[in-house]
Motif scaffolding. Structure first.
Motif, PDB file in Angstrom:
ATOM      1  N   ALA A  85       0.956  -1.163  -0.074  1.00  0.00           N
ATOM      2  CA  ALA A  85      -0.027  -0.022   0.070  1.00  0.00           C
ATOM      3  C   ALA A  85       0.779   1.284   0.129  1.00  0.00           C
ATOM      4  O   ALA A  85       1.708   1.299   0.698  1.00  0.00           O
ATOM      5  CB  ALA A  85      -0.853   0.042   1.118  1.00  0.00           C
ATOM      6  N   VAL A  86       0.754   2.246  -0.825  1.00  0.00           N
ATOM      7  CA  VAL A  86       1.358   3.584  -0.947  1.00  0.00           C
ATOM      8  C   VAL A  86       0.753   4.537  -0.424  1.00  0.00           C
ATOM      9  O   VAL A  86      -0.462   4.767  -0.949  1.00  0.00           O
ATOM     10  CB  VAL A  86       1.960   3.668  -2.435  1.00  0.00           C
ATOM     11  CG1 VAL A  86       2.651   4.932  -2.465  1.00  0.00           C
ATOM     12  CG2 VAL A  86       2.921   2.363  -2.902  1.00  0.00           C
ATOM     13  N   VAL A  87       1.232   5.298   0.387  1.00  0.00           N
ATOM     14  CA  VAL A  87       0.297   6.266   0.857  1.00  0.00           C
ATOM     15  C   VAL A  87       1.357   7.665   0.926  1.00  0.00           C
ATOM     16  O   VAL A  87       2.523   7.929   1.197  1.00  0.00           O
ATOM     17  CB  VAL A  87       0.312   6.162   2.475  1.00  0.00           C
ATOM     18  CG1 VAL A  87      -0.509   7.374   2.858  1.00  0.00           C
ATOM     19  CG2 VAL A  87      -0.673   4.979   2.382  1.00  0.00           C
ATOM     20  N   ALA A  88       0.835   8.738   0.020  1.00  0.00           N
ATOM     21  CA  ALA A  88       1.476   9.950  -0.142  1.00  0.00           C
ATOM     22  C   ALA A  88       0.921  10.834   0.711  1.00  0.00           C
ATOM     23  O   ALA A  88      -0.419  11.168   0.822  1.00  0.00           O
ATOM     24  CB  ALA A  88       1.115  10.207  -1.702  1.00  0.00           C
ATOM     25  N   GLY A  89       1.790  11.303   1.666  1.00  0.00           N
ATOM     26  CA  GLY A  89       1.193  12.438   2.651  1.00  0.00           C
ATOM     27  C   GLY A  89       1.075  11.685   4.153  1.00  0.00           C
ATOM     28  O   GLY A  89       0.868  10.443   4.202  1.00  0.00           O
ATOM     29  N   ALA A  90       1.560  12.322   5.196  1.00  0.00           N
ATOM     30  CA  ALA A  90       1.639  12.042   6.602  1.00  0.00           C
ATOM     31  C   ALA A  90       1.333  12.791   7.440  1.00  0.00           C
ATOM     32  O   ALA A  90       1.609  12.920   8.612  1.00  0.00           O
ATOM     33  CB  ALA A  90       2.883  11.106   6.688  1.00  0.00           C
ATOM     34  N   GLY A  91       0.025  13.537   7.142  1.00  0.00           N
ATOM     35  CA  GLY A  91      -0.430  14.570   7.972  1.00  0.00           C
ATOM     36  C   GLY A  91      -1.361  13.710   8.876  1.00  0.00           C
ATOM     37  O   GLY A  91      -1.385  12.597   9.012  1.00  0.00           O
ATOM     38  N   ARG A  92      -2.587  14.609   9.291  1.00  0.00           N
ATOM     39  CA  ARG A  92      -3.504  14.137  10.191  1.00  0.00           C
ATOM     40  C   ARG A  92      -4.354  12.925   9.527  1.00  0.00           C
ATOM     41  O   ARG A  92      -4.378  11.729  10.111  1.00  0.00           O
ATOM     42  CB  ARG A  92      -4.279  15.205  10.661  1.00  0.00           C
ATOM     43  CG  ARG A  92      -5.497  14.610  11.547  1.00  0.00           C
ATOM     44  CD  ARG A  92      -6.373  15.713  11.980  1.00  0.00           C
ATOM     45  NE  ARG A  92      -6.974  16.533  11.073  1.00  0.00           N
ATOM     46  CZ  ARG A  92      -7.997  16.281  10.476  1.00  0.00           C
ATOM     47  NH1 ARG A  92      -8.711  15.334  10.786  1.00  0.00           N
ATOM     48  NH2 ARG A  92      -8.446  16.969   9.363  1.00  0.00           N
ATOM     49  N   ILE A  93      -4.783  13.041   8.322  1.00  0.00           N
ATOM     50  CA  ILE A  93      -5.528  12.041   7.602  1.00  0.00           C
ATOM     51  C   ILE A  93      -4.565  11.091   6.973  1.00  0.00           C
ATOM     52  O   ILE A  93      -5.192   9.765   7.345  1.00  0.00           O
ATOM     53  CB  ILE A  93      -6.404  12.809   6.419  1.00  0.00           C
ATOM     54  CG1 ILE A  93      -7.250  13.505   6.874  1.00  0.00           C
ATOM     55  CG2 ILE A  93      -6.963  11.508   5.719  1.00  0.00           C
ATOM     56  CD1 ILE A  93      -8.055  14.623   5.958  1.00  0.00           C
ATOM     57  N   GLY A  94      -3.681  11.370   6.411  1.00  0.00           N
ATOM     58  CA  GLY A  94      -2.634  10.216   6.075  1.00  0.00           C
ATOM     59  C   GLY A  94      -2.053   9.331   7.160  1.00  0.00           C
ATOM     60  O   GLY A  94      -2.148   8.133   7.150  1.00  0.00           O
ATOM     61  N   THR A  95      -1.886   9.907   8.269  1.00  0.00           N
ATOM     62  CA  THR A  95      -1.442   9.170   9.585  1.00  0.00           C
ATOM     63  C   THR A  95      -2.726   8.231  10.083  1.00  0.00           C
ATOM     64  O   THR A  95      -2.287   6.955  10.183  1.00  0.00           O
ATOM     65  CB  THR A  95      -1.006  10.021  10.726  1.00  0.00           C
ATOM     66  OG1 THR A  95       0.131  10.721  10.180  1.00  0.00           O
ATOM     67  CG2 THR A  95      -0.768   9.331  11.819  1.00  0.00           C
ATOM     68  N   ARG A  96      -3.686   8.641   9.749  1.00  0.00           N
ATOM     69  CA  ARG A  96      -4.799   7.742  10.233  1.00  0.00           C
ATOM     70  C   ARG A  96      -4.967   6.359   9.242  1.00  0.00           C
ATOM     71  O   ARG A  96      -5.202   5.478   9.677  1.00  0.00           O
ATOM     72  CB  ARG A  96      -6.301   8.457  10.336  1.00  0.00           C
ATOM     73  CG  ARG A  96      -6.428   9.008  11.505  1.00  0.00           C
ATOM     74  CD  ARG A  96      -7.986   9.515  11.527  1.00  0.00           C
ATOM     75  NE  ARG A  96      -8.649   9.847  10.557  1.00  0.00           N
ATOM     76  CZ  ARG A  96      -9.078  10.968  10.244  1.00  0.00           C
ATOM     77  NH1 ARG A  96      -8.724  12.137  10.689  1.00  0.00           N
ATOM     78  NH2 ARG A  96      -9.754  11.177   9.069  1.00  0.00           N
ATOM     79  N   ARG A  97      -4.684   6.816   8.070  1.00  0.00           N
ATOM     80  CA  ARG A  97      -4.852   5.722   6.918  1.00  0.00           C
ATOM     81  C   ARG A  97      -3.730   4.838   7.074  1.00  0.00           C
ATOM     82  O   ARG A  97      -3.923   3.747   6.767  1.00  0.00           O
ATOM     83  CB  ARG A  97      -4.779   6.391   5.450  1.00  0.00           C
ATOM     84  CG  ARG A  97      -5.939   7.495   5.033  1.00  0.00           C
ATOM     85  CD  ARG A  97      -7.348   6.851   4.976  1.00  0.00           C
ATOM     86  NE  ARG A  97      -8.342   7.788   4.421  1.00  0.00           N
ATOM     87  CZ  ARG A  97      -9.057   8.343   5.265  1.00  0.00           C
ATOM     88  NH1 ARG A  97      -9.213   8.350   6.420  1.00  0.00           N
ATOM     89  NH2 ARG A  97     -10.171   9.147   4.470  1.00  0.00           N
ATOM     90  N   ILE A  98      -2.433   5.350   7.178  1.00  0.00           N
ATOM     91  CA  ILE A  98      -1.098   4.434   7.522  1.00  0.00           C
ATOM     92  C   ILE A  98      -1.434   3.457   8.517  1.00  0.00           C
ATOM     93  O   ILE A  98      -1.133   2.250   8.413  1.00  0.00           O
ATOM     94  CB  ILE A  98      -0.299   5.447   7.631  1.00  0.00           C
ATOM     95  CG1 ILE A  98       0.514   6.235   6.410  1.00  0.00           C
ATOM     96  CG2 ILE A  98       1.084   4.693   7.990  1.00  0.00           C
ATOM     97  CD1 ILE A  98       1.004   7.400   6.414  1.00  0.00           C
ATOM     98  N   ARG A  99      -1.887   3.974   9.776  1.00  0.00           N
ATOM     99  CA  ARG A  99      -2.099   3.361  10.761  1.00  0.00           C
ATOM    100  C   ARG A  99      -3.034   1.989  10.770  1.00  0.00           C
ATOM    101  O   ARG A  99      -2.864   0.929  10.955  1.00  0.00           O
ATOM    102  CB  ARG A  99      -2.517   3.960  12.090  1.00  0.00           C
ATOM    103  CG  ARG A  99      -2.708   3.455  13.246  1.00  0.00           C
ATOM    104  CD  ARG A  99      -3.071   4.320  14.590  1.00  0.00           C
ATOM    105  NE  ARG A  99      -4.311   5.000  14.142  1.00  0.00           N
ATOM    106  CZ  ARG A  99      -4.523   6.333  14.213  1.00  0.00           C
ATOM    107  NH1 ARG A  99      -3.381   6.793  14.584  1.00  0.00           N
ATOM    108  NH2 ARG A  99      -5.657   6.686  14.027  1.00  0.00           N
ATOM    109  N   LEU A 100      -4.156   2.530  10.140  1.00  0.00           N
ATOM    110  CA  LEU A 100      -5.330   1.574   9.887  1.00  0.00           C
ATOM    111  C   LEU A 100      -4.544   0.405   8.881  1.00  0.00           C
ATOM    112  O   LEU A 100      -4.918  -0.934   8.890  1.00  0.00           O
ATOM    113  CB  LEU A 100      -6.451   2.105   9.311  1.00  0.00           C
ATOM    114  CG  LEU A 100      -7.741   1.208   9.094  1.00  0.00           C
ATOM    115  CD1 LEU A 100      -8.074   0.777  10.430  1.00  0.00           C
ATOM    116  CD2 LEU A 100      -8.789   2.129   8.512  1.00  0.00           C
TER     117      LEU A 100
END
Length: 185
Positions: A14-29
């Motif tokens: 899974a590739v996630v661009a961005g690690a702000g508030r929303i990105g962090t939630r998606r990354i953790r999940l």
């Protein structure tokens, strides 16, 4: 109309661009569900840094490039820059990679639901990308239902965190409940 579907993420890229508030939630999940998450962002949150240092995700501290989505099972565009999110969605779609675009629900191939988990039970709640608070509250209600009915569902509280784990030997069998019972599908 969106079809609710549970898919295996264990070990999938899974590739996630961005690690702000929303990105962090998606990354953790995504990491919680076993995906191998690659985070591409010039800056990352403290939580993402901890996940990186613990070896639970990989990070590249730079802007996303088209080559970064190659071989991904799914992708998330969660930067604070509209043009980068739009471009990433285009790259993903051009090679058939489902993408979630955090700042434009109409560009999403999938949504992240509100999640309720207890042992082997997982429920996802979606409000069509329109009412995030409603989905969050409904998921909290379902978590409460799991807790209130822990014995019925064969769940036992984990030490100290209030979450529940399945006591598999105590779960009712599917044969006893049929299609509408605890294990009905």
């Amino acid at each position: 109309m969106r079809f609710p579907m549970f898919i295996e993420l264990e070990g999938k890229k899974a590739v996630v661009a961005g690690a702000g508030r929303i990105g962090t939630r998606r990354i953790r999940l995504l990491a919680d569900f076993g995906a191998w998450v690659t985070v591409i962002a010039p800056e990352i949150s403290d939580e993402v840094r901890r996940l990186w240092e613990a070896g639970q995700v990989s990070c590249e501290l730079r802007e996303i490039e088209q080559r970064d989505v190659e071989g991904a099972f799914l992708a998330v565009a969660a930067t604070d820059q509209r043009e980068i999110n739009r471009r990433m969605a285009f790259w993903c779609r051009s090679v058939g990679i489902p993408v979630n675009v955090a700042d434009r629900k109409e560009e999403c191939d999938f949504y992240f639901p509100g999640i309720a988990r207890a042992g082997c039970l997982t429920a996802g709640v979606c409000a069509g990308g329109n009412a995030h608070r409603l989905a969050k509250e409904a998921a909290a209600d379902i978590r409460g239902l799991f807790a209130e009915n822990a014995e019925k569902y064969g769940l036992a509280a984990k030490e100290g965190d209030g979450r529940y784990e399945a006591e598999i030997l105590d779960l009712p069998s599917r044969e006893n409940h049929g299609r509408n019972g605890v294990h009905g599908e």
